[in-house]
Design a protein around this motif. Structure first.
Motif, short mmCIF file in Angstrom:
data_model
loop_
_atom_site.label_atom_id
_atom_site.label_comp_id
_atom_site.label_asym_id
_atom_site.label_seq_id
_atom_site.Cartn_x
_atom_site.Cartn_y
_atom_site.Cartn_z
N UNK A 18 38.77 58.54 57.82
CA UNK A 18 40.09 58.37 58.41
C UNK A 18 39.98 58.01 59.89
N UNK A 19 39.11 58.72 60.60
CA UNK A 19 38.92 58.43 62.02
C UNK A 19 38.36 57.03 62.22
N UNK A 20 37.44 56.61 61.34
CA UNK A 20 36.86 55.28 61.45
C UNK A 20 37.92 54.20 61.22
N UNK A 105 41.34 42.78 59.47
CA UNK A 105 40.82 41.63 58.72
C UNK A 105 40.58 41.98 57.25
N UNK A 106 41.00 41.07 56.37
CA UNK A 106 40.83 41.29 54.95
C UNK A 106 41.96 42.12 54.37
N UNK A 107 42.27 41.89 53.11
CA UNK A 107 43.35 42.60 52.45
C UNK A 107 42.92 43.94 51.88
N UNK A 108 41.66 44.03 51.44
CA UNK A 108 41.21 45.23 50.73
C UNK A 108 41.20 46.47 51.61
N UNK A 109 40.63 46.44 52.83
CA UNK A 109 40.64 47.67 53.64
C UNK A 109 42.05 48.19 53.93
N UNK A 110 42.97 47.27 54.23
CA UNK A 110 44.33 47.69 54.50
C UNK A 110 44.99 48.30 53.27
N UNK A 114 46.30 52.09 53.05
CA UNK A 114 47.71 52.35 52.74
C UNK A 114 47.84 53.26 51.52
N UNK A 115 47.00 53.03 50.51
CA UNK A 115 47.06 53.85 49.30
C UNK A 115 46.68 55.29 49.59
#
Length: 362
Positions: A18-20, A105-110, A114-115
């Motif tokens: 979470x911190x990262x 950057x990128x859709x997957x990390x966001x 969010x999930x």
């Protein structure tokens, strides 16, 4: 035999992740702000009276933030329609973390972030996806409808029928709001996602449609103020700016290949603004609009997240909220299991049993 429990990451590792991600998000936002063309501010300030231009820029920033606030109300209304109530600070945390994740950057990390944030605040994955699909349907519907206003100003009165088409679209949705539910379900099927547990009510959809429409109208006013700062006629440019910003932003959303519609949005805005401004001035306004929108999104998002965090920490029931269907992991089982309590024993059971008689004795 004890029932198996789902495996979970250790708490220390979760907190580190979470911190990262928080650091990555802050860095991505900083990069987005640094990547803006701040030179347009000096260009606008040098055009005429600096005090007047400064007030117009400040007004554009505040209006942009207010428009995003109405968009939040529309999204919040949809979220509440698709599941049980959630605390207001938790709703704000889910919305603005999801919203600001677009800068990563990128859709997957966001999407992953969010999930996880939504799940930790009482919003399951299915409900989050259902809210996203229904909200996106409302955004595109109202955006394309209001964006038709720009067509009338750009092409003249011969396309005035576009206003009638826009009016009919809004009236149809307000009269038959269930059509929006059908559209959202279609989007979820295309994405191969499950439908939400329940559909939004007609009243909730009507409120969300109105709130999202007001969001577009209010946000578009920031472009109008910027155009006035560059010398556009206030009366002639009002409808054009509101419609052009809405249309350009909606088209940018549909261009999923480019992040946040960068390039496409500026091109549409510049083409539309040439009706009321010279091409160089129109380009300056289009770039300034991106700058004002980005600063407004970051400022409102950071403020809302800070207020939500303070409210959650001060709440008597503060702490992470888990989904109703989740169970504590192995590392939490001993901490959450209740201590055994003494079972009351009847008084008769404590009395000594009568001594047995010797064998054969009566």
């Amino acid at each position: 035999m004890t029932a198996s429990r789902p495996w979970r990451l250790p708490r220390a590792l979760v907190r580190a992740l979470v911190a990262a991600f928080a650091l990555v998000l802050v860095g991505a936002v900083a990069v987005a702000l640094a990547g803006q063309d701040w030179s347009v501010v000096s260009v606008m300030l040098a055009r005429s009276d600096g005090g007047r231009i400064g007030l117009l820029l400040a007004g554009a920033l505040l209006i942009s933030m207010a428009g995003l606030g109405f968009g939040y109300l529309a999204w919040r209304a949809v979220l509440f329609e698709l599941g049980p109530p959630v605390g207001e600070p938790q709703v704000a945390r889910v919305f603005f973390v999801t919203f600001l994740s677009k800068y990563v950057p990128g859709k997957v990390p966001g999407l992953i972030a969010a999930t996880k944030v939504a799940t930790a605040n009482g919003v399951g994955f299915g409900r989050l996806m259902g809210t996203a699909a229904l909200s996106m349907s409302l955004v595109l519907l109202t955006g394309l409808t209001i964006g038709l206003l720009a067509g009338v100003h750009m092409l003249g009165t011969q396309v005035a029928w576009l206003v009638a088409v826009a009016t009919v679209l809004i009236v149809v949705v307000l009269v038959r709001p269930q059509l929006v539910n059908h559209g959202a379900h279609l989007v979820l099927r295309v994405l191969r996602r499950p439908d939400p547990a329940r559909s939004a009510s007609p009243r909730g959809i009507r409120f969300a449609v109105v709130a999202q429409g007001v969001s577009w109208l209010v946000t578009g006013l920031h472009l109008w103020l910027l155009a006035i700062a560059m010398g556009a006629d206030p009366v002639r440019s009002l409808g054009l700016c509101v419609g052009a910003f809405t249309l350009a932003t909606t088209v940018g959303m549909l261009t999923v290949v480019l992040p946040d519609g960068i390039g496409v949005r500026e091109a549409v805005l510049t083409a539309a603004l040439t009706v009321v401004l010279p091409a160089p001035a129109a380009a300056v306004v289009a770039v300034a609009s991106r700058l004002v929108s980005t600063v407004g999104e970051v400022a409102l998002g950071a403020t809302a997240l800070a207020v939500a965090e303070v409210a959650i920490r001060r709440s008597p029931a503060s702490g992470p909220v888990s989904e109703p269907v989740s169970e504590p992991g192995p590392d939490q089982a001993s901490a959450t299991a209740p201590e055994p309590t003494a079972v009351p024993v009847p008084a008769t059971a404590t009395e000594p049993a009568p001594a047995r008689s010797p064998a054969g004795e009566k």
